[in-house]
Design a protein around this motif. Structure first.
Motif, PDB file in Angstrom:
ATOM      1  N   THR A   1      19.301 -15.293 -17.563  1.00 28.39           N
ATOM      2  CA  THR A   1      20.474 -16.050 -18.000  1.00 28.39           C
ATOM      3  C   THR A   1      21.665 -15.567 -17.190  1.00 28.39           C
ATOM      4  OG1 THR A   1      19.643 -16.404 -20.240  1.00 28.39           O
ATOM      5  CG2 THR A   1      22.019 -16.545 -19.927  1.00 28.39           C
ATOM      6  N   LEU A   2      22.332 -16.500 -16.510  1.00 26.44           N
ATOM      7  CA  LEU A   2      23.456 -16.155 -15.637  1.00 26.44           C
ATOM      8  C   LEU A   2      24.766 -16.640 -16.259  1.00 26.44           C
ATOM      9  CD1 LEU A   2      21.961 -16.971 -12.108  1.00 26.44           C
ATOM     10  CD2 LEU A   2      21.814 -14.852 -13.445  1.00 26.44           C
TER      11      LEU A   2
ATOM     12  N   GLY B   1      29.847 -15.327  -6.323  1.00 29.94           N
ATOM     13  CA  GLY B   1      29.650 -15.742  -7.706  1.00 29.94           C
ATOM     14  C   GLY B   1      28.549 -14.930  -8.344  1.00 29.94           C
ATOM     15  N   THR B   2      27.831 -15.551  -9.260  1.00 29.85           N
ATOM     16  CA  THR B   2      26.773 -14.896 -10.010  1.00 29.85           C
ATOM     17  C   THR B   2      25.425 -15.313  -9.460  1.00 29.85           C
ATOM     18  OG1 THR B   2      28.153 -14.932 -11.991  1.00 29.85           O
ATOM     19  CG2 THR B   2      25.802 -14.579 -12.311  1.00 29.85           C
TER      20      THR B   2
ATOM     21  N   ASN C   1      30.660 -19.585  -8.893  1.00 24.79           N
ATOM     22  CA  ASN C   1      29.434 -20.227  -8.443  1.00 24.79           C
ATOM     23  C   ASN C   1      28.214 -19.507  -9.036  1.00 24.79           C
ATOM     24  OD1 ASN C   1      30.931 -21.964  -6.724  1.00 24.79           O
ATOM     25  ND2 ASN C   1      31.055 -20.325  -5.226  1.00 24.79           N
ATOM     26  N   VAL C   2      27.149 -20.248  -9.209  1.00 26.14           N
ATOM     27  CA  VAL C   2      25.932 -19.705  -9.795  1.00 26.14           C
ATOM     28  C   VAL C   2      24.751 -19.987  -8.855  1.00 26.14           C
ATOM     29  CG1 VAL C   2      24.319 -19.837 -11.745  1.00 26.14           C
ATOM     30  CG2 VAL C   2      26.788 -20.019 -12.150  1.00 26.14           C
ATOM     31  N   ARG C   3      23.961 -18.953  -8.568  1.00 27.24           N
ATOM     32  CA  ARG C   3      22.785 -19.101  -7.694  1.00 27.24           C
ATOM     33  C   ARG C   3      21.544 -18.576  -8.413  1.00 27.24           C
ATOM     34  NH1 ARG C   3      26.046 -16.275  -4.673  1.00 27.24           N
ATOM     35  NH2 ARG C   3      24.573 -14.567  -4.389  1.00 27.24           N
TER      36      ARG C   3
ATOM     37  N   LEU D   1      18.644 -22.678  -6.526  1.00 27.31           N
ATOM     38  CA  LEU D   1      19.498 -23.683  -7.154  1.00 27.31           C
ATOM     39  C   LEU D   1      20.918 -23.162  -7.072  1.00 27.31           C
ATOM     40  CD1 LEU D   1      19.971 -26.266  -8.917  1.00 27.31           C
ATOM     41  CD2 LEU D   1      19.803 -24.744 -10.900  1.00 27.31           C
ATOM     42  N   LEU D   2      21.815 -23.970  -6.532  1.00 25.20           N
ATOM     43  CA  LEU D   2      23.209 -23.561  -6.344  1.00 25.20           C
ATOM     44  C   LEU D   2      24.131 -24.476  -7.145  1.00 25.20           C
ATOM     45  CD1 LEU D   2      25.433 -21.941  -4.836  1.00 25.20           C
ATOM     46  CD2 LEU D   2      25.259 -23.636  -3.001  1.00 25.20           C
ATOM     47  N   LEU D   3      24.961 -23.872  -7.987  1.00 21.81           N
ATOM     48  CA  LEU D   3      25.990 -24.594  -8.730  1.00 21.81           C
ATOM     49  C   LEU D   3      27.342 -24.164  -8.180  1.00 21.81           C
ATOM     50  CD1 LEU D   3      24.581 -24.081 -12.359  1.00 21.81           C
ATOM     51  CD2 LEU D   3      23.985 -25.866 -10.692  1.00 21.81           C
TER      52      LEU D   3
END
Length: 212
Positions: A92-93, A84-85, A203-205, A190-192
């Protein structure tokens, strides 16, 4: 790549209902990174079984031969990775659907007498229509420690329709914890986690230890 070995407390097997029906002691609901699963865990002879399909949602590859079940977690997968990103805490991701910006440093607060970790955030709808963060595929929120431990969490105050191009502010909040180890150290990521059926590799990290 690293192989994950199952312990006696968590055993994943390919089993049929007819083979275990008389041995099931109870069923359990469970969550993945804070998100309730639609599946059930089975307790059989004191051991807990969960579907292999649920491990795949955590980025773990599950393959079986006639005699061996192999679980493989790549460095880009699992709770401490996942495709992911990724970026630093002040960036800003963009995951193809939303633009995420953390608007505060990690802080510890109290909720009902128990400590929680809190990050203030802004999310901006990057789609061409009104959308809600909680209806757009967000499966779980995780606060990740340096040793790979994950404290589950949730997104708060984002349960509103956000027009295309508009932004809303809220929080990413960990679950309450009284574990001394969770409080002695600070999470480093922080993991989304995103539902791949909605959008792959979304996914966003956030790395909470760096800034650019």
């Amino acid at each position: 790549m690293k192989k994950t070995t199952l312990t006696a407390s968590l055993t994943v097997l390919l089993i049929t209902v007819t083979a275990v029906a008389q041995q099931v002691q109870r069923t359990l609901s469970f969550t993945l990174n804070g998100t309730p699963s639609s599946e059930k865990a089975l307790v059989i002879n004191g051991k807990t079984y969960i579907p292999a399909s649920e491990l795949r949602k955590l980025g773990i590859s599950v393959t079986a031969t006639k005699t061996t079940l192999t679980l493989t977690q790549s460095q880009s997968g699992g709770a401490n990775g996942q495709e992911g990103t990724a970026g630093c805490s002040n960036q800003t991701l963009f995951n193809g659907l939303w633009r995420f910006t953390l608007t505060s440093d990690l802080k510890q607060e109290s909720e009902y007498g128990d400590p929680i970790w809190v990050l203030e955030a802004e999310v901006r709808n990057a789609s061409k229509q009104s959308s809600r963060l909680d209806f757009s595929g967000l499966q779980g929120v995780g606060f990740v420690y340096a040793d790979g431990r994950v404290l589950s969490g949730e997104a708060r105050d984002f349960s509103v329709d956000i027009p295309a191009g508009a932004a809303s502010r809220g929080q990413f909040v960990s679950s309450r914890t009284s574990n001394p180890q969770d409080l002695k150290e600070q999470p480093v990521k922080l993991l989304l986690v995103w539902d791949e059926n909605v959008r792959k590799n979304a996914n966003v990290r956030f790395d909470l230890t760096c800034q650019k």
